[in-house]
Design a protein around this motif. Structure first.
Motif, mmCIF file in Angstrom:
data_model
loop_
_atom_site.group_PDB
_atom_site.id
_atom_site.type_symbol
_atom_site.label_atom_id
_atom_site.label_comp_id
_atom_site.label_asym_id
_atom_site.label_seq_id
_atom_site.Cartn_x
_atom_site.Cartn_y
_atom_site.Cartn_z
ATOM 1 N N ASP A 240 6.086 -18.610 5.227
ATOM 2 C CA ASP A 240 7.101 -17.562 4.684
ATOM 3 C C ASP A 240 7.751 -17.372 6.322
ATOM 4 O O ASP A 240 7.383 -17.292 7.161
ATOM 5 N N SER A 241 9.392 -17.456 6.172
ATOM 6 C CA SER A 241 10.059 -17.170 7.311
ATOM 7 C C SER A 241 10.008 -15.721 8.125
ATOM 8 O O SER A 241 10.086 -15.471 9.349
ATOM 9 N N ASP A 242 9.529 -14.658 7.291
ATOM 10 C CA ASP A 242 9.359 -13.346 7.964
ATOM 11 C C ASP A 242 8.457 -12.628 7.066
ATOM 12 O O ASP A 242 8.618 -11.683 5.967
ATOM 13 N N PRO A 243 7.057 -12.868 7.169
ATOM 14 C CA PRO A 243 6.101 -12.086 6.361
ATOM 15 C C PRO A 243 6.047 -10.768 6.706
ATOM 16 O O PRO A 243 5.596 -10.068 5.660
ATOM 17 N N VAL A 244 6.588 -10.231 7.824
ATOM 18 C CA VAL A 244 6.217 -8.744 7.850
ATOM 19 C C VAL A 244 7.379 -8.057 7.074
ATOM 20 O O VAL A 244 6.950 -7.005 6.249
ATOM 21 N N ALA A 245 8.674 -8.614 6.940
ATOM 22 C CA ALA A 245 9.556 -8.098 6.038
ATOM 23 C C ALA A 245 9.130 -8.229 4.447
ATOM 24 O O ALA A 245 9.200 -7.267 3.722
ATOM 25 N N LEU A 246 8.662 -9.473 4.203
ATOM 26 C CA LEU A 246 8.297 -9.827 2.691
ATOM 27 C C LEU A 246 7.143 -8.709 2.182
ATOM 28 O O LEU A 246 7.241 -8.252 1.213
ATOM 29 N N PHE A 247 6.142 -8.707 3.103
ATOM 30 C CA PHE A 247 4.836 -8.083 2.526
ATOM 31 C C PHE A 247 5.049 -6.553 2.834
ATOM 32 O O PHE A 247 4.581 -5.689 2.063
ATOM 33 N N THR A 248 5.737 -5.888 3.379
ATOM 34 C CA THR A 248 6.128 -4.614 3.837
ATOM 35 C C THR A 248 7.004 -4.062 2.508
ATOM 36 O O THR A 248 6.452 -3.216 2.028
ATOM 37 N N HIS A 249 7.760 -5.092 2.004
ATOM 38 C CA HIS A 249 8.469 -4.680 0.948
ATOM 39 C C HIS A 249 7.629 -4.746 -0.349
ATOM 40 O O HIS A 249 7.519 -3.638 -1.046
ATOM 41 N N VAL A 250 6.627 -5.708 -0.368
ATOM 42 C CA VAL A 250 5.916 -5.640 -1.494
ATOM 43 C C VAL A 250 5.026 -4.626 -1.722
ATOM 44 O O VAL A 250 4.845 -3.994 -2.627
ATOM 45 N N LEU A 251 4.486 -4.263 -0.427
ATOM 46 C CA LEU A 251 3.548 -3.142 -0.436
ATOM 47 C C LEU A 251 4.194 -1.554 -0.769
ATOM 48 O O LEU A 251 3.730 -0.922 -1.374
ATOM 49 N N GLN A 252 5.405 -1.777 -0.343
ATOM 50 C CA GLN A 252 6.332 -0.427 -0.589
ATOM 51 C C GLN A 252 6.475 -0.301 -2.159
ATOM 52 O O GLN A 252 6.451 0.900 -2.573
ATOM 53 N N GLN A 253 6.836 -1.360 -2.638
ATOM 54 C CA GLN A 253 7.000 -1.260 -4.137
ATOM 55 C C GLN A 253 5.682 -1.040 -4.855
ATOM 56 O O GLN A 253 5.637 -0.402 -5.972
ATOM 57 N N LEU A 254 4.699 -1.683 -4.425
ATOM 58 C CA LEU A 254 3.355 -1.487 -5.048
ATOM 59 C C LEU A 254 2.788 0.179 -4.745
ATOM 60 O O LEU A 254 2.342 0.664 -5.681
ATOM 61 N N ASP A 255 3.163 0.712 -3.656
ATOM 62 C CA ASP A 255 2.962 2.206 -3.434
ATOM 63 C C ASP A 255 3.658 3.002 -4.508
ATOM 64 O O ASP A 255 3.256 3.732 -4.891
ATOM 65 N N ARG A 256 4.835 2.526 -4.622
ATOM 66 C CA ARG A 256 5.717 3.544 -5.658
ATOM 67 C C ARG A 256 5.009 3.433 -6.975
ATOM 68 O O ARG A 256 5.228 4.471 -7.761
ATOM 69 N N ARG A 257 4.207 2.314 -7.348
ATOM 70 C CA ARG A 257 3.607 2.204 -8.909
ATOM 71 C C ARG A 257 2.305 2.866 -8.835
ATOM 72 O O ARG A 257 1.653 2.993 -9.716
ATOM 73 N N GLN A 258 1.962 3.363 -7.616
ATOM 74 C CA GLN A 258 0.688 4.050 -7.564
ATOM 75 C C GLN A 258 -0.669 3.307 -8.195
ATOM 76 O O GLN A 258 -1.239 4.156 -8.872
ATOM 77 N N ILE A 259 -0.717 1.977 -7.760
ATOM 78 C CA ILE A 259 -1.741 1.386 -8.626
ATOM 79 C C ILE A 259 -3.088 1.610 -7.789
ATOM 80 O O ILE A 259 -3.108 2.230 -6.886
ATOM 81 N N ALA A 260 -4.329 1.098 -8.305
ATOM 82 C CA ALA A 260 -5.365 1.500 -8.076
ATOM 83 C C ALA A 260 -5.673 1.132 -6.460
ATOM 84 O O ALA A 260 -6.310 1.901 -5.553
ATOM 85 N N TYR A 261 -5.407 -0.136 -6.434
ATOM 86 C CA TYR A 261 -5.602 -0.578 -5.035
ATOM 87 C C TYR A 261 -4.663 -1.748 -4.611
ATOM 88 O O TYR A 261 -4.343 -2.607 -5.440
#
Ligand SMILES: Cc1cc2nc3c(=O)[nH]c(=O)nc-3n(C[C@H](O)[C@H](O)[C@H](O)COP(=O)(O)O)c2cc1C
Length: 369
Positions: A240-261
């Motif tokens: 990926d050309s920008d893993p920090v931006a991509l995975f930060t976005h994904v983790l923030q979205q998962l955080d909003r969903r309050q999944i188990a882990y």
């Protein structure tokens, strides 16, 4: 200071220790039909001392299969087979999540319904080799880019798989978003060149993963759903050309969903555990990304008991998953608790075969006898 043997609230569960059995493909389901059976139940039950077992990756549909002998969760027979596994684990006091899998382009036409080409976000051939249905190693084929209607059908397959996992008695599900399989192929721009709502921007590339997570939480409840990711992983020709931006976005979205882990693989374990080398230059993804997710953070990849303890102590993770050491140490948690030596694993018996290298690794009690 957090210890590997402190209990942990993991979504709706409370697990007795922080030693997780990582998902491990072993290609030993019963044929025909890719059905789990008694031998697989014995293997998992032997490992019930883990805080949580995450099952081997399990195809959500015939199209989702990538290797011979991997189990599925799309037929009634497979549901019955998995029931034998979940009951055996739970009878020994353990807990087991099912890892939901669609391999996308990491398949071969010999494994696909009607011998079709594998599917992917874009028609890009990964470099490297894969297995045919009869265990031959061959070059990857050029996949076919999915049409919008086909993506909808895949989401329906995920829904059915989640429902079947419930019927089979699992304690929850882990969405496999790692290691270059379909959802990761959509996430990363090295494999996703689409120009529709599933490609281009980070938001668009993350859409499919998040839609799958939303389906899983609808069926299971947010406290029973985890997600696995592998930022910086190069296995299966990923980039990926920008893993920090991509995975930060994904983790923030998962955080909003309050999944188990979330369950993040360290790129230092080369080839996703497929090689022995440790890439010391690789960034620490636990350190980089744990701040973007406020829930439980599981870290995996190249851990020893000592480095696992250290990672918990500095607060980069809440629990540690072990892959290869769980292959060769059914009682890994007990061995770590006692400071006992670990049995080395044999790579030749990782994939396929029978009980050899599967259910015959010794327990501490046997080794001492
Ligand atoms: C034999 C084998 C099979 C694996 N199968 C899977 C799998 O089904 N799903 C998955 O997410 N990762 C899979 N992995 C990756 C492991 O879960 C783990 O991330 C990797 O082995 C690094 O951890 P370790 O150093 O503790 O082994 C596999 C690794 C190995 C060695």
């Amino acid at each position: 200071m957090t210890d590997l043997f402190d209990s942990l609230k993991l979504g709706d569960l409370v697990i007795p220790n922080r030693i997780i059995m990582a998902p491990l493909t072993r290609m030993r389901s019963r044929q025909p039909g890719n059905v789990p059976y008694a031998l697989n139940a014995e293997y998992y039950a032997q490992r019930a001392g883990a805080g949580l077992i995450i099952s081997e990756a399990t195809q959500i549909s015939p199209q989702g299969q990538g290797y011979p002998g991997t189990p599925g969760i799309h037929s009634a027979e497979q549901v019955e087979g998995w029931k034998v596994v979940t009951q055996a684990v739970q009878a020994r006091g353990g807990r087991i999540f099912l890892q939901l899998w669609h391999v996308g382009r990491i398949s071969h036409s010999s494994l696909q319904p009607d011998g079709q080409r594998p599917v992917a976000p874009s028609a890009l051939t990964p470099s490297g080799k894969t297995f045919t249905a009869d265990w031959q190693q061959v070059d990857f084929e050029t996949p076919r880019a999915l049409e919008a209607a086909e993506i909808k059908a895949i989401l329906t397959d995920y829904r059915h798989a989640c429902e079947k996992a419930k019927l089979a008695g699992f304690d929850g599900v882990e969405v496999h978003g790692a290691n270059g399989y379909l959802l990761d192929q959509f996430l990363q721009d090295g494999s996703n060149k689409r120009d529709d709502i599933y490609g281009g921007s980070i938001e668009n590339r993350a859409r499919l993963l998040l839609e799958v997570v939303d389906i899983a939480t609808e069926i299971w409840g947010k406290g029973r759903v985890g997600v696995r990711l592998s930022p910086y992983g190069t296995f299966n020709d990923m980039s990926d050309s920008d893993p920090v931006a991509l995975f930060t976005h994904v983790l923030q979205q998962l955080d909003r969903r309050q999944i188990a882990y979330v369950h993040v693989i360290e790129p230092r374990a080369t080839g996703a555990g497929g090689g022995e080398a440790i890439n010391a230059e690789a960034p620490s993804t636990a350190a980089l990304f744990c701040g973007s997710f406020s829930g439980t953070f599981i870290s995996a990849g190249g851990y020893t008991p000592e480095s696992a303890k250290a990672a918990l102590a500095v607060g980069n993770a809440d629990a540690i998953a072990f892959g290869r050491y769980y292959i060769s140490n059914p009682d890994l948690a007990e061995r770590i608790a006692k400071g006992a030596p670990l049995t080395p694993y044999h790579r030749a018996t990782f994939y396929g075969g029978d009980e050899k290298g599967y259910t015959d690794y010794p327990f501490l009690s046997e080794a001492a006898a």
